[in-house]
Design an enzyme around this catalytic site. Structure first.
Site, PDB file in Angstrom:
ATOM      1  N   ALA A 181    -104.315-118.442 -17.972  1.00 17.48           N
ATOM      2  CA  ALA A 181    -105.326-119.402 -17.539  1.00 17.48           C
ATOM      3  C   ALA A 181    -106.667-118.946 -18.114  1.00 17.48           C
ATOM      4  O   ALA A 181    -106.869-117.759 -18.385  1.00 17.48           O
ATOM      5  CB  ALA A 181    -105.367-119.447 -16.024  1.00 17.48           C
TER       6      ALA A 181
ATOM      7  N   GLU B  99     -96.142-118.547 -17.279  1.00 16.41           N
ATOM      8  CA  GLU B  99     -95.732-119.541 -16.262  1.00 16.41           C
ATOM      9  C   GLU B  99     -95.439-120.906 -16.893  1.00 16.41           C
ATOM     10  O   GLU B  99     -94.496-121.590 -16.499  1.00 16.41           O
ATOM     11  CB  GLU B  99     -96.835-119.653 -15.199  1.00 16.41           C
ATOM     12  CG  GLU B  99     -96.939-118.377 -14.376  1.00 16.41           C
ATOM     13  CD  GLU B  99     -98.127-118.370 -13.429  1.00 16.41           C
ATOM     14  OE1 GLU B  99     -99.280-118.453 -13.924  1.00 16.41           O
ATOM     15  OE2 GLU B  99     -97.928-118.297 -12.219  1.00 16.41           O
TER      16      GLU B  99
HETATM   17  C1  HXC Z   1    -110.185-116.927 -21.641  1.00 19.96           C
HETATM   18  C2  HXC Z   1    -109.408-115.529 -23.282  1.00 19.96           C
HETATM   19  C3  HXC Z   1    -108.237-115.264 -22.561  1.00 19.96           C
HETATM   20  C4  HXC Z   1    -108.084-115.917 -21.292  1.00 19.96           C
HETATM   21  C5  HXC Z   1    -108.147-114.144 -24.383  1.00 19.96           C
HETATM   22  N1  HXC Z   1    -109.320-114.819 -24.416  1.00 19.96           N
HETATM   23  N2  HXC Z   1    -107.483-114.404 -23.259  1.00 19.96           N
HETATM   24  N3  HXC Z   1    -110.371-116.354 -22.825  1.00 19.96           N
HETATM   25  N4  HXC Z   1    -109.090-116.728 -20.887  1.00 19.96           N
HETATM   26  N5  HXC Z   1    -107.004-115.750 -20.533  1.00 19.96           N
HETATM   27  C6  HXC Z   1    -110.339-114.799 -25.459  1.00 19.96           C
HETATM   28  C7  HXC Z   1    -111.110-113.510 -25.478  1.00 19.96           C
HETATM   29  O1  HXC Z   1    -112.121-113.546 -24.500  1.00 19.96           O
HETATM   30  C8  HXC Z   1    -111.647-113.508 -26.882  1.00 19.96           C
HETATM   31  O2  HXC Z   1    -112.748-114.370 -26.962  1.00 19.96           O
HETATM   32  C9  HXC Z   1    -110.508-114.137 -27.681  1.00 19.96           C
HETATM   33  O3  HXC Z   1    -109.717-114.867 -26.737  1.00 19.96           O
HETATM   34  C10 HXC Z   1    -109.626-113.100 -28.351  1.00 19.96           C
HETATM   35  O4  HXC Z   1    -109.180-112.192 -27.358  1.00 19.96           O
HETATM   36  P1  HXC Z   1    -109.310-110.593 -27.503  1.00 19.96           P
HETATM   37  O5  HXC Z   1    -109.263-110.022 -26.136  1.00 19.96           O
HETATM   38  O6  HXC Z   1    -110.493-110.251 -28.360  1.00 19.96           O
HETATM   39  O7  HXC Z   1    -107.975-110.261 -28.319  1.00 19.96           O
HETATM   40  P2  HXC Z   1    -107.132-108.923 -28.268  1.00 19.96           P
HETATM   41  O8  HXC Z   1    -108.024-107.724 -28.278  1.00 19.96           O
HETATM   42  O9  HXC Z   1    -106.128-109.057 -29.356  1.00 19.96           O
HETATM   43  O10 HXC Z   1    -106.376-108.930 -26.838  1.00 19.96           O
HETATM   44  C11 HXC Z   1    -105.418-109.889 -26.546  1.00 19.96           C
HETATM   45  C12 HXC Z   1    -105.102-109.892 -25.036  1.00 19.96           C
HETATM   46  C13 HXC Z   1    -106.417-110.040 -24.242  1.00 19.96           C
HETATM   47  C14 HXC Z   1    -104.380-108.597 -24.657  1.00 19.96           C
HETATM   48  C15 HXC Z   1    -104.161-111.071 -24.783  1.00 19.96           C
HETATM   49  O11 HXC Z   1    -107.142-111.157 -24.755  1.00 19.96           O
HETATM   50  C16 HXC Z   1    -106.219-110.262 -22.770  1.00 19.96           C
HETATM   51  O12 HXC Z   1    -105.879-109.344 -22.023  1.00 19.96           O
HETATM   52  N6  HXC Z   1    -106.443-111.511 -22.309  1.00 19.96           N
HETATM   53  C17 HXC Z   1    -106.379-111.850 -20.923  1.00 19.96           C
HETATM   54  C18 HXC Z   1    -104.944-111.922 -20.466  1.00 19.96           C
HETATM   55  C19 HXC Z   1    -104.860-112.261 -18.997  1.00 19.96           C
HETATM   56  O13 HXC Z   1    -105.350-111.541 -18.129  1.00 19.96           O
HETATM   57  N7  HXC Z   1    -104.223-113.372 -18.708  1.00 19.96           N
HETATM   58  C20 HXC Z   1    -103.993-113.822 -17.335  1.00 19.96           C
HETATM   59  C21 HXC Z   1    -105.120-114.697 -16.917  1.00 19.96           C
HETATM   60  S1  HXC Z   1    -105.014-115.087 -15.212  1.00 19.96           S
HETATM   61  P3  HXC Z   1    -114.116-113.912 -27.689  1.00 19.96           P
HETATM   62  O14 HXC Z   1    -115.011-115.101 -27.500  1.00 19.96           O
HETATM   63  O15 HXC Z   1    -114.557-112.677 -26.981  1.00 19.96           O
HETATM   64  O16 HXC Z   1    -113.692-113.675 -29.115  1.00 19.96           O
HETATM   65  C22 HXC Z   1    -103.879-116.304 -15.115  1.00 19.96           C
HETATM   66  C23 HXC Z   1    -103.655-116.850 -13.724  1.00 19.96           C
HETATM   67  C24 HXC Z   1    -102.726-118.027 -13.745  1.00 19.96           C
HETATM   68  O17 HXC Z   1    -103.303-116.731 -16.043  1.00 19.96           O
HETATM   69  C25 HXC Z   1    -102.700-118.712 -12.437  1.00 19.96           C
HETATM   70  C26 HXC Z   1    -103.794-119.667 -12.241  1.00 19.96           C
HETATM   71  C27 HXC Z   1    -104.764-119.263 -11.242  1.00 19.96           C
END
Ligand code: HXC
Length: 256
Positions: free
Chosen positions: A64, A110
């Site tokens: 998300a 999901e």
């Molecule tokens: C918004 C996101 C994002 C996310 C990545 N980006 N994931 N933006 N929401 N979930 C963005 C980053 O901010 C970044 O933007 C760009 O995408 C590239 O990501 P990086 O982090 O620079 O890439 P990398 O170093 O290769 O790392 C990849 C990654 C990491 C390991 C996937 O991005 C990460 O941990 N993302 C979050 C994963 C996460 O926690 N997902 C669960 C979300 S909660 P910029 O502008 O900085 O370049 C969820 C809840 C669901 O899903 C239920 C609903 C409530």
């Protein structure tokens, strides 16, 4: 006109690509609205028999959209039922295949589980990292992943937020099959085309019956299955399929 996805019609297959590369296909409200509306519309499109949902080589979807969530209060999340609209995926009647390469995290994992079949590239990484953000999954993982892989394994993934690779996802039953990344598209197309060539009414009944198994006690599910099986005898394609077998020829489906 959709902005966060690209829809291509490839014969009877609808190929939907999540297209927010700058955010690793993070799922914001717009993605939710566009994906669900498109899939429901494709249900009404006689030219389409199966859909595919995919992302990029780096990410199916990294969850998300954390930037969209970050400023919101409980009142806003609850009041708008934020991301609740993904429930519409359960109303999609034609099969949907998730073709996963790269990250399928949080909401990304999901959404893959909301699809009917998950094909994984060997680069796929699945996980539910919500715990690291101070929340829990909100688009079905505590229910769907737990049913798929069992409580102990699901609990470990949820409570540590660790990722699993494609081989583990396949071993646990989350992914149907793992293929080399370079072959994901071709393998997915092959599968989608095979499904799209099947008699549609039986395909719809099959999906409905399998999904009912998650909702009902066994005897109700068995009865539901048998009644659908019997209903299939009202379709022209049942007559054609069995007649073709008896006549030792290939069936010519009327309704695909
Ligand atoms: C918004 C996101 C994002 C996310 C990545 N980006 N994931 N933006 N929401 N979930 C963005 C980053 O901010 C970044 O933007 C760009 O995408 C590239 O990501 P990086 O982090 O620079 O890439 P990398 O170093 O290769 O790392 C990849 C990654 C990491 C390991 C996937 O991005 C990460 O941990 N993302 C979050 C994963 C996460 O926690 N997902 C669960 C979300 S909660 P910029 O502008 O900085 O370049 C969820 C809840 C669901 O899903 C239920 C609903 C409530």
């Amino acid at each position: 006109m959709a902005e966060t996805i690209v829809l291509e019609r490839r014969g009877r297959v609808a190929w939907i690509t999540l297209n927010r590369p700058q955010a690793l296909n993070a799922l914001n409200e717009q993605v939710m609205l566009e994906v669900t509306a498109t899939l429901l519309e494709l249900d009404r499109d006689e030219a389409i028999g199966c859909s595919v949902l995919t992302g990029s080589a780096k990410a199916f979807a990294a969850g998300a959209d954390i930037r969209e969530m970050q400023p919101q209060s409980f009142a806003e999340m609850f009041g708008t039922d934020w991301i609740g609209g993904w429930d519409a995926m359960t109303r999609v009647r034609k099969p949907v295949i998730a073709a996963v390469a790269g990250y399928a995290l949080g909401g990304g994992c999901e959404v893959a589980m909301m699809c009917d079949i998950v094909l994984a590239a060997d680069t796929a990484k699945f996980g539910q990292p919500e715990i690291k953000l101070g929340v829990i999954p909100g688009m079905g993982a505590t229910q769907r992943l737990t049913r798929l892989i069992g409580k102990s394994r699901a609990m470990e993934l949820f409570l540590t937020g660790r990722m699993m690779d494609a081989a583990e996802a396949e071993r646990l039953g989350l992914a149907t099959r793992v293929v080399p990344a370079g072959e994901l598209e071709a393998e997915t197309m092959k599968l989608a085309e095979a499904i799209a060539a099947m008699p549609l009414q039986a395909v719809l009944m099959m999906k409905e019956a399998v999904n009912r198994s998650f909702e009902t006690p066994l005897h109700e599910g068995l009865l539901f299955e048998r009644r659908l099986f019997q209903s299939a005898f009202a379709t022209e394609d049942r007559t054609e399929g069995m007649t073709a077998f008896v006549e030792k020829r290939a069936p010519v489906w009327k309704h695909r």
